[in-house]
Design a protein around this motif. Structure first.
Motif: not given
Length: 325
Positions: A117, A101, A123, A178-179, A147, A121
């Motif tokens: 997830s 993503e 991530y 962002r992560k 992401s 999706k």
């Protein structure tokens, strides 16, 4: 008043210190760049190499595994979190991350950690980094640029929050952050393979892991010297200064020759002689009790004393014969 010229005993230490400084400066300027995924502790001087944990296309899983020819990333269970995690150390993940993503296509090949997830999706929780560092005494590896982090729900606007929950087609807002991932590496010499534990997350944006492995244990590196080595070099330099400087002083100033050029020759000679006499006395006592041959040095001394007594007897006889004549 007479002044002696500068003795080599005093000039030699300054010369050696200057030489050491020049050598250190030269080696520091010619030091090759540090290998990726390695770090040297500034506090202890220990060397760490996390490159052993890197999974690449050439690496394989454990030989005991039934899929010995298949390459696997490292995984960590999320437990009470809604997903499990897949990650690599100091390298991109081997798994496919095509549908991740909100990550640019050019950066998808550099993803080092991700999760899937419940909706299926992918991530990203950080891109590749080959620069571990120390925070205090903690060995840390950090991944950033994953992401986008979700925007927290606005508690004051219930209608908008309800719409966001019920609308399936509406995308989550992005907060601009962002992560990222932080891994704390701990030494475990008994670990055959790394044990990666998920510690927690903050606002679905920061993820924390604990990695226990033998790769996080300090090893001997060529880039730093330990305290024992430093004291050993200092002691060696001091011994060289004492011997070389003392010999030069005894030869040039005191005009000594042979073994007497050694500094404090009388002290060392008496010390060696005392030790040798003690060893010889102990040996002779043991030889007398066990009926063993005495030391060669003792037999040589006895023979020499007998020869001297014979020479004295011959001299006395010669004198008597001379008087008779």
């Amino acid at each position: 008043m007479r002044f002696w010229p500068a003795s080599p005993l005093y000039t030699l230490p300054f010369f050696i210190l200057s030489l050491l400084q020049l050598t250190t400066a030269d080696t520091s300027s010619n030091t090759p760049p540090q290998k990726p995924c390695t770090v040297t502790s500034a506090q202890s001087g220990n060397f760490f190499d996390l490159g052993q944990l890197t999974r690449t296309a050439a690496s394989t899983s454990s030989p005991s595994s039934s899929e010995s020819n298949t390459v696997h990333d490292w995984t960590a269970r999320g437990h009470d979190y809604t997903a499990n995690f897949t990650l690599n150390i100091c390298a991109p993940v081997v798994s496919s991350v095509v549908d991740v993503e909100s990550v640019p296509t050019s950066q998808k090949s550099n993803i080092s950690a991700f999760y899937i997830s419940q909706e299926g999706k992918q991530y990203s929780i950080g891109g590749v980094s080959t620069s571990p560092y120390f925070r205090g005494r903690k060995l840390v590896l950090e991944y950033v640029g994953g992401s986008p982090c979700p925007t927290p729900d606005d508690a004051d606007d219930d209608e908008e929050r309800e719409k966001e929950k019920t609308s399936k087609k509406k995308k989550k807002k992005e907060s601009g952050y962002r992560k990222s991932t932080i891994m704390s590496h701990l030494c475990d010499r008994d670990a055959i393979r790394p044990v990666i534990s998920f510690v927690g997350e903050v606002n679905e944006c920061g993820y924390f892991f604990e990695v226990r492995s033998s790769a996080a244990c300090p090893t001997v590196g060529t880039q730093a010297l330990g305290p024992v080595s430093v004291f050993g070099i200092i002691g060696l330099v001091a011994a060289l200064v004492y011997l070389v400087g003392g010999c030069m002083y005894q030869r040039t100033v005191m005009h000594a020759r042979g073994w007497r050029q050694m500094p404090n020759y009388a002290v060392w000679a008496s010390l060696v002689g005392g030790v040798w006499a003690l060893i010889e006395s102990i040996w002779n006592r043991c030889a007398d009790r066990l009926h063993l041959p005495r030391s060669p040095y003792d037999r040589l001394s006895a023979r020499r004393s007998s020869l001297e007594s014979e020479n004295r007897l011959i001299d006395s006889l010669d004198e008597d014969w001379g008087d008779d004549s």
